[in-house]
Scaffold this motif. Structure first.
Motif, mmCIF file in Angstrom:
data_model
loop_
_atom_site.group_PDB
_atom_site.id
_atom_site.type_symbol
_atom_site.label_atom_id
_atom_site.label_comp_id
_atom_site.label_asym_id
_atom_site.label_seq_id
_atom_site.Cartn_x
_atom_site.Cartn_y
_atom_site.Cartn_z
ATOM 1 N N ARG B 30 -0.685 27.130 -51.127
ATOM 2 C CA ARG B 30 -0.775 27.331 -49.710
ATOM 3 C C ARG B 30 0.298 28.347 -49.227
ATOM 4 O O ARG B 30 0.139 29.179 -48.457
ATOM 5 C CB ARG B 30 -0.859 26.177 -48.915
ATOM 6 C CG ARG B 30 -0.925 26.265 -47.445
ATOM 7 C CD ARG B 30 -1.088 25.209 -46.600
ATOM 8 N NE ARG B 30 -0.780 25.432 -45.192
ATOM 9 C CZ ARG B 30 -0.553 24.455 -44.265
ATOM 10 N NH1 ARG B 30 -0.648 23.230 -44.606
ATOM 11 N NH2 ARG B 30 -0.555 24.797 -43.152
ATOM 12 N N TYR B 31 1.641 28.126 -49.658
ATOM 13 C CA TYR B 31 2.608 28.821 -49.116
ATOM 14 C C TYR B 31 3.127 29.870 -49.768
ATOM 15 O O TYR B 31 3.245 29.778 -51.002
ATOM 16 C CB TYR B 31 3.764 27.995 -48.917
ATOM 17 C CG TYR B 31 3.458 26.623 -48.070
ATOM 18 C CD1 TYR B 31 3.471 25.368 -48.387
ATOM 19 C CD2 TYR B 31 3.152 26.944 -46.645
ATOM 20 C CE1 TYR B 31 3.110 24.334 -47.629
ATOM 21 C CE2 TYR B 31 2.847 25.972 -45.764
ATOM 22 C CZ TYR B 31 2.971 24.483 -46.188
ATOM 23 O OH TYR B 31 2.516 23.567 -45.654
ATOM 24 N N ARG B 94 4.801 28.019 -53.222
ATOM 25 C CA ARG B 94 5.142 26.633 -53.157
ATOM 26 C C ARG B 94 3.833 25.757 -52.830
ATOM 27 O O ARG B 94 2.951 26.438 -51.974
ATOM 28 C CB ARG B 94 6.291 26.329 -51.956
ATOM 29 C CG ARG B 94 6.610 24.867 -51.659
ATOM 30 C CD ARG B 94 7.663 24.990 -50.739
ATOM 31 N NE ARG B 94 7.867 23.656 -50.147
ATOM 32 C CZ ARG B 94 7.633 23.155 -49.101
ATOM 33 N NH1 ARG B 94 7.083 23.820 -48.031
ATOM 34 N NH2 ARG B 94 8.134 21.728 -48.823
ATOM 35 N N GLY B 99 5.389 20.631 -57.081
ATOM 36 C CA GLY B 99 6.293 19.330 -56.628
ATOM 37 C C GLY B 99 6.941 19.537 -55.332
ATOM 38 O O GLY B 99 8.292 19.344 -55.071
ATOM 39 N N ASN B 100 6.337 20.851 -54.528
ATOM 40 C CA ASN B 100 6.914 21.123 -53.340
ATOM 41 C C ASN B 100 8.099 22.136 -53.595
ATOM 42 O O ASN B 100 8.904 22.420 -52.736
ATOM 43 C CB ASN B 100 7.652 20.226 -52.384
ATOM 44 C CG ASN B 100 6.121 19.823 -51.540
ATOM 45 O OD1 ASN B 100 5.155 20.555 -51.216
ATOM 46 N ND2 ASN B 100 5.945 18.395 -51.309
ATOM 47 N N THR B 101 8.420 22.400 -54.870
ATOM 48 C CA THR B 101 9.467 23.304 -55.251
ATOM 49 C C THR B 101 9.106 24.970 -54.835
ATOM 50 O O THR B 101 7.809 25.088 -55.469
ATOM 51 C CB THR B 101 10.062 23.079 -56.689
ATOM 52 O OG1 THR B 101 10.428 21.756 -56.774
ATOM 53 C CG2 THR B 101 11.215 23.870 -57.056
ATOM 54 N N ILE B 102 9.672 25.678 -54.828
ATOM 55 C CA ILE B 102 9.714 27.071 -54.710
ATOM 56 C C ILE B 102 9.765 27.973 -56.043
ATOM 57 O O ILE B 102 11.047 27.801 -56.495
ATOM 58 C CB ILE B 102 10.355 27.818 -53.478
ATOM 59 C CG1 ILE B 102 9.663 27.100 -52.171
ATOM 60 C CG2 ILE B 102 10.025 29.237 -53.520
ATOM 61 C CD1 ILE B 102 10.516 27.563 -50.894
ATOM 62 N N TYR B 103 8.923 28.501 -56.318
ATOM 63 C CA TYR B 103 8.921 29.240 -57.638
ATOM 64 C C TYR B 103 8.595 30.658 -57.457
ATOM 65 O O TYR B 103 7.886 30.919 -56.698
ATOM 66 C CB TYR B 103 7.842 28.772 -58.885
ATOM 67 C CG TYR B 103 8.130 27.363 -59.293
ATOM 68 C CD1 TYR B 103 7.579 26.062 -58.613
ATOM 69 C CD2 TYR B 103 9.020 27.331 -60.355
ATOM 70 C CE1 TYR B 103 7.916 25.065 -59.128
ATOM 71 C CE2 TYR B 103 9.288 26.091 -61.064
ATOM 72 C CZ TYR B 103 8.649 24.946 -60.337
ATOM 73 O OH TYR B 103 9.060 23.535 -60.828
#
Lengths: 114, 113
Positions: B30-31, B94, B99-103
């Protein structure tokens, strides 16, 4: 204004040394703190910390967060030349649409000599 | 691998020309985010998106616009490139699958001459 400050900005050590990298922050609506490693390309994720006092560990790397004092440390034990990189600290703050936006520090450049 | 592709990876353009950088993701996150990285400044957020057609400004949004007409693509446009926009641009994603981590993507190197 939200701010993330890392120290030191650069560090030179020899293989086998232990290093501690620091990250302090002033951020409204704190959600989490993240550490990344960057080696001349995209940052790669290391840790995400959300709770105070709970150490995250991965091999020779570990990190802990202190939400009362607003800082985190990243420890690397028994350093190797492959640990040479820029280490980035980022704090996630709440933003629009309930998403987090990362605010980065300047980074700490670590050089590990043989 | 978070399934992020940036294009172009390298570009040289002239001052005053429009430039569009594309970020494509395959995981339906989504983000999505656009950052720029410059010596002495670290990574700074330009714009981000929290859904199709939902975007917001970051700390260095002047001179940039974005669009997200479908989930998988987030476009960054420099309407009239300036030399101060010479930088490395990173797209990031994200979502629950991370895992809600930003890559981060691999980066796009832009030089404005």
């Amino acid at each position: 204004e939200d701010k993330v400050v890392q120290s030191p900005l650069s560090l030179v050590v020899h293989e086998g040394d232990t290093v501690t990298l620091n990250c302090s922050y002033e951020v409204t609506n704190f959600r989490s703190l993240l550490w990344y490693k960057q080696e001349k390309k995209a940052p790669t994720f290391l840790f995400m910390l959300t709770s105070s006092g709970i150490e995250k560990k991965s091999g020779r790397l570990s990190s802990i967060l202190d939400k009362k004092e607003l800082f985190s440390i990243l420890n690397i034990t028994a350093t190797q030349t492959g640990d040479s990189a820029v280490y980035l600290c980022a704090v996630e703050a709440s933003g629009s649409g309930n998403t987090g936006k990362l605010i980065f520090g300047q980074g700490t450049t670590l050089q590990v000599k043989p | 691998d978070a399934g992020i592709t940036q294009s172009p990876r390298h570009k040289v353009t002239e001052t005053g020309t429009p430039v569009t950088l594309r970020c494509h993701q395959t995981e339906n996150h989504r983000y999505m985010y656009w950052y720029r990285q410059d010596p002495g400044h670290g990574l700074r957020l330009i714009h981000y998106s929290y859904g199709v057609k939902d975007t917001d400004k970051g700390e260095v949004s002047d001179g940039y616009s974005v669009s997200r007409s479908k989930t998988e693509d987030f476009l960054l446009t420099l309407e009239s490139a300036t030399s101060s926009q010479t930088s490395v641009y990173f797209c990031a994603i994200r979502g629950p699958g991370t895992g809600n981590t930003i890559y981060f993507g691999e980066g796009s190197w832009l030089t404005v001459v």
